[in-house]
Design an enzyme around this catalytic site. Structure first.
Site, PDB file in Angstrom:
ATOM      1  N   ILE A   1       0.981  -1.100   0.000  1.00  0.00           N
ATOM      2  CA  ILE A   1      -0.135  -0.007  -0.283  1.00  0.00           C
ATOM      3  C   ILE A   1       0.682   1.139   0.279  1.00  0.00           C
ATOM      4  O   ILE A   1       1.641   0.971   0.808  1.00  0.00           O
ATOM      5  CB  ILE A   1      -0.722  -0.242   0.988  1.00  0.00           C
ATOM      6  CG1 ILE A   1      -1.642  -1.130   1.195  1.00  0.00           C
ATOM      7  CG2 ILE A   1      -1.728   1.330   1.143  1.00  0.00           C
ATOM      8  CD1 ILE A   1      -2.996  -1.979   2.086  1.00  0.00           C
ATOM      9  N   CYS A   2       0.829   2.911  -1.075  1.00  0.00           N
ATOM     10  CA  CYS A   2       1.593   3.564  -0.495  1.00  0.00           C
ATOM     11  C   CYS A   2       0.148   4.334   0.504  1.00  0.00           C
ATOM     12  O   CYS A   2      -0.001   5.208  -0.279  1.00  0.00           O
ATOM     13  CB  CYS A   2       0.717   4.272  -2.182  1.00  0.00           C
ATOM     14  SG  CYS A   2       1.705   5.620  -1.802  1.00  0.00           S
ATOM     15  N   LEU A   3       1.135   4.497   1.259  1.00  0.00           N
ATOM     16  CA  LEU A   3       1.255   5.923   2.178  1.00  0.00           C
ATOM     17  C   LEU A   3       1.986   5.988   2.670  1.00  0.00           C
ATOM     18  O   LEU A   3       3.511   5.702   2.318  1.00  0.00           O
ATOM     19  CB  LEU A   3       0.315   5.212   3.592  1.00  0.00           C
ATOM     20  CG  LEU A   3      -0.911   4.689   3.020  1.00  0.00           C
ATOM     21  CD1 LEU A   3      -1.568   3.894   4.678  1.00  0.00           C
ATOM     22  CD2 LEU A   3      -1.889   5.803   2.838  1.00  0.00           C
TER      23      LEU A   3
ATOM     24  N   HIS B   1       7.531   5.925   1.177  1.00  0.00           N
ATOM     25  CA  HIS B   1       7.533   6.601   0.679  1.00  0.00           C
ATOM     26  C   HIS B   1       7.716   7.066   2.180  1.00  0.00           C
ATOM     27  O   HIS B   1       8.338   7.707   2.913  1.00  0.00           O
ATOM     28  CB  HIS B   1       6.255   7.544   0.722  1.00  0.00           C
ATOM     29  CG  HIS B   1       5.584   7.871   0.080  1.00  0.00           C
ATOM     30  ND1 HIS B   1       5.696   9.095  -0.974  1.00  0.00           N
ATOM     31  CD2 HIS B   1       4.436   7.887   0.016  1.00  0.00           C
ATOM     32  CE1 HIS B   1       5.147   9.135  -1.655  1.00  0.00           C
ATOM     33  NE2 HIS B   1       4.119   8.353  -1.294  1.00  0.00           N
TER      34      HIS B   1
END
Length: 248
Positions: A93-95, A101
């Site tokens: 998941i991109c968080l 990040h």
């Protein structure tokens, strides 16, 4: 934990930190639970309750947390395994709090912080970010009901993993952190204002006009030279034949 102490170097900062977090999260709550695998301190499985008042209410969602050897200096990767309609399953998941990040990760954040952030992000718009889905509310509610019977191959029935114990209240510091995460979470490349786009397009058109005019002029000159060259050639050939006829 005793077996973990024998298997890993407890003097290593990452190991020491994870063992401490494992003790803090040892008791499951009604909102979340997380623990490392028996044979791998750097892979955890977690379960979270769908946030109340949303399409995910009543749902129970299970996933994996993959921690780098450099943790807590580097962020973990978060993967959901239960179909949910918000995040793709079996995909990182991109968080801003995940491995996508590393520039926004802070070592003071923890696995609990990651779980709280994940729960907070479930009802937010997908907006086309990596690993995101934008199912309809009806589809998500159906998946929330089905999630109660979902079974993990390693943890068993996930519905039994949570307890009736209330989670530790969110501290002011955690609220601040969650607000920062919520603000930066699923950042996309910002779109320029419409006025700026129009201005750039106008400038582009204006800048191409002189170039187009120059090319047209150059083409006309080349055509004129070519016609002139052909005319001279024909004229010379005509003179040559005329001179030959005169001699005869």
């Amino acid at each position: 934990m005793a077996e973990m102490s024998e298997k890993y170097n407890t003097k290593c900062p990452g190991v020491k930190r994870l063992m401490r977090e494992a003790l803090e999260l040892a008791e499951a709550t009604e909102e979340y639970c997380a623990r490392p695998l028996e044979d791998n301190l750097f892979e955890w499985h977690f379960t979270v309750q769908g946030p109340k008042g949303t399409d995910f209410e009543g749902g129970i969602y299970h996933g994996r947390i993959l921690l780098p050897k450099e943790y807590p200096m580097h962020p973990p990767h978060i993967i959901l395994l239960t179909p949910n309609g918000r995040f793709e399953v079996n995909k990182k998941i991109c968080l801003s709090i995940s491995g996508h990040h590393p520039e926004t990760w802070q070592p003071s954040w923890s696995i609990r912080t990651a779980l709280l952030a994940l729960i907070a992000f479930m009802p937010t718009p997908a907006e086309g970010t990596i690993g995101s889905l934008d199912y309809t509310p009806e589809e998500r509610k159906v998946l929330a009901k089905k999630s109660k019977t979902w079974v993990c191959s390693q943890c068993g029935e996930i519905a039994s993993l949570l307890s009736s114990t209330a989670a530790k209240p969110i501290t002011e510091e955690e609220k601040t952190v969650l607000n920062q995460i919520a603000f930066k979470g699923e950042e996309q490349t910002p779109k320029p204002p419409v006025e700026l786009v129009q201005e750039v397009e106008t400038q582009s058109l204006e800048s191409t006009e002189p170039s187009t005019g120059f090319l047209d002029q150059l083409t006309e000159i080349l055509v004129a030279l070519l016609v002139g060259a052909i005319g001279i050639f024909i004229y010379r050939r005509w003179n040559h034949f005329t001179a030959s006829d005169t001699e005869l």
